[in-house]
Design an enzyme around this catalytic site. Structure first.
Site, PDB file in Angstrom:
ATOM      1  N   HIS A 476       0.824  -1.205   0.000  1.00 35.71           N
ATOM      2  CA  HIS A 476       0.000   0.000   0.000  1.00 35.71           C
ATOM      3  C   HIS A 476       0.863   1.262   0.000  1.00 35.71           C
ATOM      4  O   HIS A 476       0.683   2.152  -0.853  1.00 35.71           O
ATOM      5  CB  HIS A 476      -0.918   0.001   1.228  1.00 35.71           C
ATOM      6  CG  HIS A 476      -1.757   1.234   1.365  1.00 35.71           C
ATOM      7  ND1 HIS A 476      -3.063   1.296   0.953  1.00 35.71           N
ATOM      8  CD2 HIS A 476      -1.475   2.477   1.864  1.00 35.71           C
ATOM      9  CE1 HIS A 476      -3.549   2.502   1.183  1.00 35.71           C
ATOM     10  NE2 HIS A 476      -2.607   3.232   1.745  1.00 35.71           N
ATOM     11  N   GLU A 477       1.773   1.353   0.940  1.00 37.67           N
ATOM     12  CA  GLU A 477       2.591   2.562   1.028  1.00 37.67           C
ATOM     13  C   GLU A 477       3.489   2.718  -0.200  1.00 37.67           C
ATOM     14  O   GLU A 477       3.769   3.831  -0.636  1.00 37.67           O
ATOM     15  CB  GLU A 477       3.429   2.548   2.307  1.00 37.67           C
ATOM     16  CG  GLU A 477       2.614   2.619   3.591  1.00 37.67           C
ATOM     17  CD  GLU A 477       1.662   3.803   3.648  1.00 37.67           C
ATOM     18  OE1 GLU A 477       1.954   4.854   3.031  1.00 37.67           O
ATOM     19  OE2 GLU A 477       0.606   3.674   4.297  1.00 37.67           O
ATOM     20  N   HIS A 480       1.759   4.629  -2.871  1.00 34.90           N
ATOM     21  CA  HIS A 480       1.953   6.081  -2.742  1.00 34.90           C
ATOM     22  C   HIS A 480       3.315   6.486  -3.299  1.00 34.90           C
ATOM     23  O   HIS A 480       3.452   7.519  -3.968  1.00 34.90           O
ATOM     24  CB  HIS A 480       1.878   6.489  -1.271  1.00 34.90           C
ATOM     25  CG  HIS A 480       0.510   6.480  -0.668  1.00 34.90           C
ATOM     26  ND1 HIS A 480      -0.556   7.163  -1.207  1.00 34.90           N
ATOM     27  CD2 HIS A 480       0.031   5.892   0.461  1.00 34.90           C
ATOM     28  CE1 HIS A 480      -1.624   6.991  -0.455  1.00 34.90           C
ATOM     29  NE2 HIS A 480      -1.301   6.216   0.567  1.00 34.90           N
ATOM     30  N   HIS A 483       3.316   6.689  -6.966  1.00 34.85           N
ATOM     31  CA  HIS A 483       2.579   7.890  -7.375  1.00 34.85           C
ATOM     32  C   HIS A 483       3.513   9.110  -7.379  1.00 34.85           C
ATOM     33  O   HIS A 483       3.446   9.961  -8.274  1.00 34.85           O
ATOM     34  CB  HIS A 483       1.405   8.111  -6.417  1.00 34.85           C
ATOM     35  CG  HIS A 483       0.304   8.952  -6.963  1.00 34.85           C
ATOM     36  ND1 HIS A 483      -0.849   9.221  -6.260  1.00 34.85           N
ATOM     37  CD2 HIS A 483       0.160   9.605  -8.132  1.00 34.85           C
ATOM     38  CE1 HIS A 483      -1.649   9.983  -6.972  1.00 34.85           C
ATOM     39  NE2 HIS A 483      -1.056  10.243  -8.116  1.00 34.85           N
TER      40      HIS A 483
END
Length: 690
Positions: A476-477, A480, A483
């Site tokens: 999940h992290e 980011h 991104h």
């Protein structure tokens, strides 16, 4: 940058790759002088833009503002990547002072009447300026930011806004510091290792080390940020489970120096007052006006729809867990028996004989951190986006535990990735991504991105094994991080994750889907001692256990989201003084009151909302998950882990930041607007009446 600034190591240009700060050359005593210089320089730059005799243009006003404040951005990129993951008393004091100074500085800029006049003039003429989409969005955002900061108010209104924003900056910083202090102080002490039965040998060893570090005999179980604790899901002793769980849910709600209840009341009051000054009915309306969700009512309706379905599923789940336990459950027991139930369901899946039952807790032995990183997280990013990661052991992060990788895309260096994976008392709880440097073509800067987690640091010579929840958090992290790393925008304000709050979680949630994908899990899932591949039956069992979210997980999340919204839909004259009584009533009104399933975060330790940037926006995780669930289906039906699909997703979403309408770009990629049906299926929910 002035000559004076070059004397300060915080502001001195770095000769390291990508401008990585030379953390070893910086002391805490350097920060306040650096900020004194950087704030003054930025204000001088802005005042020159505002006082220009030339007619306002996009270039001499909006683009010029984007290029200003580089010294300040550098100081922020360094200090706030220290204060969160590696604080100390001096840094905490600096953070308190900076909270007010930075707020006052922002007010001086947004409320500068000459500057606002130039921005407003451009805003009124924006259709005739020949701007591209990114420039138009940036101009409109600058105008809205100024109005929302009070630039259009009269002198009295602006004075109130300055007072409110300064006080809020102090209070939110104070909330986070109280929570960190009380979380550390609430670590649960055990004299005898027998009470820790159910934890792994490495976890027990870490608890012993934590006690020794605190100058105590025995064992200390540190608390994690959410209500539910991973240790509670494993401890076989009911009394031990209750001690840890009770310590978690009572954080910052006792009459001591860490109590946050008065802070919460003042924060909520000031937020409501600010919203009213600006013409909004509530703080929730003020926040959601800048989000992709249309209104607070629309958010509340979605939460209600999901809560109705999840409550029905929750009753069945609790009945099953009670039957398994053979006795009435406490909230601590629910976490434990839920984990046991998931293991049992996975072990006795379709076609699996009892003799071949699989214990999914064994999966952790096949998830060693470095293998997961290199052969899982990095490998998936390589296949999808053409990324490769080269360890830069010659470069140092801000703490000895921080590791640095140079990131290449199709062979071209695009930035740095820093991993700070291990828990320590100086680090706030949870996991997050942050930037030290943001990407911007205008400024010629490449991204330096940080992922922060709170894994248990292994004993010397031992391996760091990652639980499934931690595995998901790691992916999940890193979503980011991707991104931020793949950002290809002109203007720094639109870079990477600088998108609406209820969109920002979407790319990170998409990246979770690769954790158990057959083409990924086969790369990293090897036994940490023997190197043997994880058995197919074990992987199938883990995949089966995570096919849908538990009702417990959905309900605790929805309760927290409803609680956030309830606090922030209040007008100033409706603010209660009894925090816990209001919390209980708000949960009851939302149909989410349960002694057995408390919110993921209770008000007193809800750092996302009262110490971070998620006020009136905690709903964004589930709102983003609507997009995520649709995108997962798009990937899977299109071929799964596929470079062409990765390129299309990067082009539509990851590279664009906020330079385009992110939801419209996503809908164009899918060929239709996202629907809620895939989300309901993923969470195993059936909406009443359908």
């Amino acid at each position: 940058m002035s000559g004076a600034a070059k004397l300060n190591p915080v502001l001195a240009p770095s000769d390291l790759p990508y401008g990585l700060p030379d953390f070893a050359s910086i002391s805490d005593d350097d920060f306040l002088p650096a900020y004194g210089t950087a704030l003054a320089e930025h204000l001088t730059e802005v005042e020159a833009i505002a006082a220009s005799a030339d007619a306002p243009t996009f270039g001499n006003t909006i683009a010029a503002l984007e290029a200003s404040g580089r010294a300040l951005a550098r100081a922020n990129g360094i200090f706030f990547n220290l204060e969160g993951p590696d604080t100390n008393p001096q840094r905490a004091e600096i953070a308190q002072e900076l909270a007010v100074r930075l707020t006052e500085h922002g007010n001086a800029i947004t409320m500068n009447p000459q500057l606002f006049a130039r921005i407003a003039d451009l805003y009124d003429r924006r259709a005739d300026l020949g701007l591209n989409e990114a420039q138009t969005r940036l101009l409109e955002q600058r105008y809205r930011d100024a109005v929302r900061a009070g630039a259009a108010l009269d002198d009295a209104g602006q004075a109130q806004m300055r007072e409110i924003s300064g006080r809020l900056a102090t209070l939110t910083t104070e909330f986070g510091q109280h929570l960190l202090d009380d979380t550390n102080a609430s670590a649960v002490h055990f004299d005898d290792a027998a009470a820790l039965d159910g934890l792994s040998p490495s976890e027990i060893a870490a608890a012993g080390r934590a006690a020794a570090d605190a100058g105590r005999d025995g064992y200390l179980i540190a608390l994690e940020l959410p209500t539910s604790q991973a240790s509670v899901a494993k401890l076989t002793d009911p009394a031990a489970r209750r001690r840890v769980f009770d310590a978690s849910i009572h954080r910052c709600a006792r009459d001591n120096e860490f109590d946050t209840r008065a802070v919460i009341v003042e924060i909520v009051t000031l937020r409501a007052r600010r919203a009213a000054l600006l013409g909004y009915a509530s703080h929730a309306e003020y926040v959601i006006a800048e989000a992709t969700a249309p209104t607070p009512d629309a958010v509340a309706a979605m939460l209600t729809e999901l809560a109705t379905a999840a409550t029905q599923a929750g009753k069945a789940e609790l009945a099953r867990l009670t039957e398994r336990a053979g006795h009435p459950l406490t909230a601590a027991d629910v976490t434990y028996y839920l984990a046991a139930d998931q293991r049992a369901q996975a072990a006795s899946g379709p076609g699996r004989a009892a003799a071949n039952a699989v214990d999914i807790t064994d999966f952790e032995n096949y998830c060693e951190l470095d293998a997961v990183l290199h052969d899982g997280v990095f490998a998936a990013a390589g296949t999808l986006y053409g990324l490769t990661f080269t360890a830069r052991d010659d470069l140092a992060g801000y703490h000895p535990d921080v590791r640095v990788w140079e990131v290449f895309r199709d062979g071209e260096g695009i930035g740095l990735f820093l991993g700070d994976f291990y828990a320590r008392p100086s680090k706030r709880g949870g996991a997050w991504m942050n930037n030290i440097v943001d990407q911007s073509a205008q400024l010629g800067t490449a991204p330096i991105v940080v992922n922060v987690l709170n894994l248990t640091k292994p004993e010397p010579g031992q391996h760091c094994l990652v639980s499934f929840d931690q595995l998901t958090t790691l992916f999940h992290e890193f979503g980011h991080a991707i991104h931020g790393l793949l950002s290809k925008v002109d203007y720094v304000s639109q870079s990477g994750t600088s998108v609406p709050r209820d969109f920002v979680e979407f790319p990170s949630q998409v990246n979770e889907m690769w954790a158990l994908h057959p083409d990924v899990v086969g790369g990293y899932a090897r036994h940490h001692e023997t190197g043997e591949q994880a058995p197919a039956a074990l992987i199938d069992a883990v995949r089966a256990s995570t096919a849908t979210e538990s009702a417990h997980s959905t309900l605790e999340y929805l309760a927290a989201a409803a609680l956030d919204l309830a606090w922030h839909r209040l007008a100033e004259d409706e603010i209660p003084t009894d925090v816990l009584a209001f919390e209980a009533q708000a949960l009851a009104d939302a149909g989410l009151a349960s002694d057995l399933i408390p919110p993921r975060y209770r008000s007193t330790y809800f750092n996302h909302v009262f110490g971070g940037g998620y006020s009136s926006a905690y709903y964004s995780y589930i709102w983003s998950e609507v997009l995520d669930a649709e995108t997962e289906q798009w990937f899977l039906t299109g071929g799964g882990l596929d470079r062409d699909l990765g390129r299309a997703f990067a082009d539509a979403v990851l590279e664009k930041g906020d330079s385009v309408d992110p939801v419209a770009a996503h809908a164009a990629m899918l060929g239709h607007a996202a629907q809620i049906t895939p989300l309901l299926a993923r969470r195993g929910l059936v909406v009443a009446g359908q």
